[in-house]
Write a protein that holds these residues in place. Structure first.
Motif, PDB file in Angstrom:
ATOM      1  N   ALA B  85     -11.756 -10.768  14.165  1.00  0.00           N
ATOM      2  CA  ALA B  85     -11.209 -11.338  12.932  1.00  0.00           C
ATOM      3  C   ALA B  85      -9.706 -11.142  12.909  1.00  0.00           C
ATOM      4  CB  ALA B  85     -11.838 -10.674  11.707  1.00  0.00           C
ATOM      5  N   VAL B  86      -9.011 -12.062  12.244  1.00  0.00           N
ATOM      6  CA  VAL B  86      -7.596 -11.871  11.914  1.00  0.00           C
ATOM      7  C   VAL B  86      -7.450 -12.083  10.410  1.00  0.00           C
ATOM      8  CG1 VAL B  86      -6.716 -12.543  14.184  1.00  0.00           C
ATOM      9  CG2 VAL B  86      -6.968 -14.267  12.390  1.00  0.00           C
ATOM     10  N   CYS B  87      -6.380 -11.512   9.849  1.00  0.00           N
ATOM     11  CA  CYS B  87      -6.220 -11.516   8.393  1.00  0.00           C
ATOM     12  C   CYS B  87      -4.769 -11.730   8.008  1.00  0.00           C
ATOM     13  CB  CYS B  87      -6.664 -10.150   7.865  1.00  0.00           C
ATOM     14  SG  CYS B  87      -6.241  -9.897   6.147  1.00  0.00           S
ATOM     15  N   THR B  88      -4.528 -12.525   6.975  1.00  0.00           N
ATOM     16  CA  THR B  88      -3.212 -12.502   6.332  1.00  0.00           C
ATOM     17  C   THR B  88      -3.357 -11.908   4.940  1.00  0.00           C
ATOM     18  OG1 THR B  88      -3.365 -14.752   5.414  1.00  0.00           O
ATOM     19  CG2 THR B  88      -2.377 -14.527   7.599  1.00  0.00           C
ATOM     20  N   ALA B  89      -2.369 -11.103   4.582  1.00  0.00           N
ATOM     21  CA  ALA B  89      -2.333 -10.490   3.255  1.00  0.00           C
ATOM     22  C   ALA B  89      -1.015 -10.858   2.588  1.00  0.00           C
ATOM     23  CB  ALA B  89      -2.453  -8.974   3.371  1.00  0.00           C
ATOM     24  N   ALA B  90      -1.102 -11.434   1.393  1.00  0.00           N
ATOM     25  CA  ALA B  90       0.084 -11.681   0.565  1.00  0.00           C
ATOM     26  C   ALA B  90       0.003 -10.706  -0.606  1.00  0.00           C
ATOM     27  CB  ALA B  90       0.107 -13.119   0.080  1.00  0.00           C
ATOM     28  N   LEU B  91       0.942  -9.772  -0.629  1.00  0.00           N
ATOM     29  CA  LEU B  91       0.882  -8.669  -1.595  1.00  0.00           C
ATOM     30  C   LEU B  91       1.992  -8.803  -2.629  1.00  0.00           C
ATOM     31  CD1 LEU B  91       0.563  -5.803   1.073  1.00  0.00           C
ATOM     32  CD2 LEU B  91      -1.303  -6.948  -0.133  1.00  0.00           C
ATOM     33  N   PRO B  92       1.698  -8.539  -3.888  1.00  0.00           N
ATOM     34  CA  PRO B  92       2.785  -8.434  -4.868  1.00  0.00           C
ATOM     35  C   PRO B  92       3.702  -7.272  -4.479  1.00  0.00           C
ATOM     36  CG  PRO B  92       0.637  -8.518  -5.946  1.00  0.00           C
ATOM     37  CD  PRO B  92       0.380  -8.297  -4.490  1.00  0.00           C
ATOM     38  N   LYS B  93       5.014  -7.492  -4.525  1.00  0.00           N
ATOM     39  CA  LYS B  93       5.953  -6.412  -4.203  1.00  0.00           C
ATOM     40  C   LYS B  93       5.671  -5.218  -5.099  1.00  0.00           C
ATOM     41  CE  LYS B  93       9.655  -9.277  -2.513  1.00  0.00           C
ATOM     42  NZ  LYS B  93      10.842 -10.052  -2.873  1.00  0.00           N
ATOM     43  N   GLY B  94       5.743  -4.032  -4.530  1.00  0.00           N
ATOM     44  CA  GLY B  94       5.449  -2.823  -5.287  1.00  0.00           C
ATOM     45  C   GLY B  94       4.010  -2.369  -5.139  1.00  0.00           C
ATOM     46  N   THR B  95       3.218  -3.151  -4.426  1.00  0.00           N
ATOM     47  CA  THR B  95       1.817  -2.788  -4.194  1.00  0.00           C
ATOM     48  C   THR B  95       1.712  -1.439  -3.495  1.00  0.00           C
ATOM     49  OG1 THR B  95       1.117  -5.089  -4.069  1.00  0.00           O
ATOM     50  CG2 THR B  95      -0.270  -3.486  -2.957  1.00  0.00           C
TER      51      THR B  95
END
Lengths: 303, 303
Positions: B85-95
Motif C-alpha cells: 500500500a501507499v498513502c498520502t496524508a494531508a494534515l492541518p498545520k499544527g497537527t
C-alpha cells in the motif's frame, strides 16, 4: 444535482485501451497484467488547494495536469516507464460534474503523453462551508522494463552533480505546465553511468540533501555554474538573490543526478554541471569567492 | 515545529521486511518484485474529515485503520491478496508529529494483519484557518496468486444473492472498527462458485445495483431474509424501518455475492441468502407481502 456515479459512469467511457489493462474503471479494483521479470515501482503524490495550486485562479485542467505530472516526474527520477495510475479526488460540494471532468482531462493530458492509463480511484465530496477544499491524490505504477531503477543512494565522492535544465521561478507558472523528464530519465538510466537521481520538487538545496543522506556523502555546489531559469529574472525583486531562487524555489521538476565528472551531456541529454560529490557529510556552496554551508531552504511541510 | 521530513525519517524506520519489497520508503518510488503470471490489482480509496470520520471525536489510530481497511475490503471483494500500500496524508498545520504517527500506526494495525507493507506515499499540510482538513488517501496493490479475480459482472439469472454477515447501524462505531473480509473473500473465490462479488461500502441497495449493471441482470431482494445487525436495534428510532437501515446504511464492509442458489455456506464461510438474480433489469424488494422497486438510497457523494 450531479453525483459521484454520474462521474464514474463518464469515467468508464473514457478509458484508453492498453494491452496491460484486463479490467479498468468500474470494479472494486482494476486488474493489470504484469510482465515477468519487470520490477514494479509505485509511489503517490498529492496537490492541496491553497498550497500546490489556487482553485480561485488556476483552471481545473492545469490542476489535474499538475498532480499527474508530479507523479510522472518520480518515474523519470527512477528511469522507469509509467504503466498505470489511480486517483482520488475530494471535491467541495457544488463543484459540479464539468469541473470534475476537467480535472480528469488534465490528468489525462499528462498521462496520455506517456501512454499511462488511469485505471481507477475514488471520488468523494465534502462541504466547503466546514472547510472541505479541493484535494487530488495520484498513485503511479511504473515498470523497470529492462533497466535497474536509479536510486538516490548511489552517489560517490568525485562524482559530478548535474541538472537537466535551468532552475528557479517556477511560481510564475511553470509549476503547473512543466513537462516531466520521463524521456530524459529513461535515456540517462539506460546509459548505466548515472549513480543517483532525484527529481527537483522541493528545491535543489533540499533534494540534493536526500541524495547525500541516502548515499552517505557530502556535496559542493558551485554557485556560478547553477543555471538560472529566465523566470528567475522575471520575478518581482525580493530579499533573495537570483542564485538563492535557483537553489531553493522548488517545483522545477528537472532531474538532479550524479555521474562521472566532466560531462556536458549523456547520451543525447544535455546536462548542466553544478558541483561535485565529496566525502562529506557537509553540503557546501561556493559563491562570490566564499565557501559556506548550503542551507536547506527548499520546501518542507510543517506538521 | 516538527516537519514533513522528521515524519518521513520515522517512517523509514518503521518498515516491515517483505520478500517482495526491494526498496521501500525513502526514494522517489518504492520498488517491488512481482511474481511471474500474477495479476496485479490496484485501487484507491480515501477518508475525509467530517464525511467518513470526525477528527474532533475519533482517535487518529482508528481513522488510519479505517482508510486502510476500506482498501483491504476491496481486495476481499476480488478474492485477492493484499501485496503493498501507499498513502498520502494531508494534515492541518499544527497537527503534530505524534498525531501523524498515530494515523500511520492505525494503517499499520490494519495492513499488518494481512502482511501488507506500506511502502511509500507523501505527507503535506495545509492551513486549517483557510479550510484545510484532514484527508487520507490509500492505494492498495493486490495479487491474484493463483485465482481468477472475482468481478462484479458475472451474475446470472437464477443465482442466489448472499451476504457474509448482518447489516446496518455501522454508524454506531463499526464503520471504524470492522475487519475486512479478506480471508472470506479468498476462500469464496477459490471455490470457483462465486459469479460476482462486491464489498458493501455504500449500502446493499446501491452496491447490488453495481453488480446488476455490470452483469446486465436484475434482482429480487427478500426483505424478511436480510440479516439485521444488532446495531440496527440499538440505533435511536428514526423515520427508517430496521430493514431500511440494513438495506441502505452503508459501511458494513461485508461481502455481497452471487453464487448458485440454495447455499447456506461455501467452503467454510457462512452465507446469508437475501434474494435472487433475475432477468431484470429492475431491482425489486419483497417485504410485508408486497413487491416494490428497491430504491438506491445508499450513500452517494453529491458533486
Amino acid at each position: 444535482m450531479p453525483a459521484e456515479f454520474d462521474f464514474v459512469d463518464w469515467l468508464g467511457r473514457q478509458q484508453p485501451t492498453s494491452p496491460h489493462v484486463a479490467v479498468g474503471v468500474g470494479d472494486d479494483l482494476a486488474v493489470l497484467r504484469w510482465d515477468a521479470g519487470d520490477l514494479l515501482l509505485v509511489g503517490a503524490d498529492q496537490v492541496l488547494d491553497g498550497v500546490h495550486f489556487d482553485s480561485a485562479v488556476h483552471p481545473p485542467r492545469l490542476i489535474g495536469r499538475k498532480v499527474m505530472n508530479r507523479n510522472l516526474s518520480d518515474c523519470a527520477a527512477m528511469g522507469c516507464l509509467p504503466a498505470a495510475a489511480v486517483c482520488t479526488a475530494a471535491l467541495p460540494k457544488g463543484t459540479g460534474l464539468d469541473y470534475a471532468k476537467q480535472l480528469h482531462l488534465g490528468m489525462r493530458d499528462a498521462a496520455d503523453a506517456f501512454d499511462c492509463p488511469i485505471v481507477g480511484g475514488d471520488t468523494a465530496s465534502w462541504s466547503p462551508s466546514t472547510g472541505g477544499r479541493l484535494h487530488l491524490s495520484v498513485t503511479i505504477l511504473a515498470r523497470s522494463a529492462g533497466i535497474e531503477p536509479v536510486l538516490r543512494g548511489g552517489a560517490r565522492p568525485g562524482d559530478g552533480i548535474y541538472v537537466t535544465g535551468p532552475l528557479g521561478g517556477s511560481i510564475l507558472g511553470r509549476h503547473l505546465t512543466f513537462t516531466p523528464r520521463v524521456r530524459e530519465g529513461r535515456v540517462l538510466a539506460k546509459s548505466s553511468r548515472v549513480t543517483a537521481m532525484i527529481d527537483l520538487s522541493d528545491g535543489l538545496s533540499r533534494d540534493l540533501r536526500h541524495i547525500c543522506q541516502r548515499s552517505g556523502v557530502g556535496a559542493l555546489i558551485l554557485g556560478e555554474q547553477v543555471p538560472l531559469h529566465d523566470d528567475v529574472r522575471r520575478l518581482p525583486p525580493d530579499s533573495r538573490s537570483l542564485l538563492e531562487h535557483a537553489l531553493h524555489d522548488g517545483e522545477d521538476h528537472e532531474l538532479l543526478l550524479t555521474a562521472p565528472a566532466g560531462l556536458d551531456q549523456l547520451a543525447d541529454v544535455p546536462l548542466w554541471p553544478v558541483g561535485m560529490i565529496t566525502q562529506g557529510p557537509e553540503l557546501l556552496l561556493k559563491a562570490g569567492g566564499k565557501t559556506l554551508p548550503l542551507p536547506a531552504r527548499g520546501w518542507e511541510h510543517p506538521l
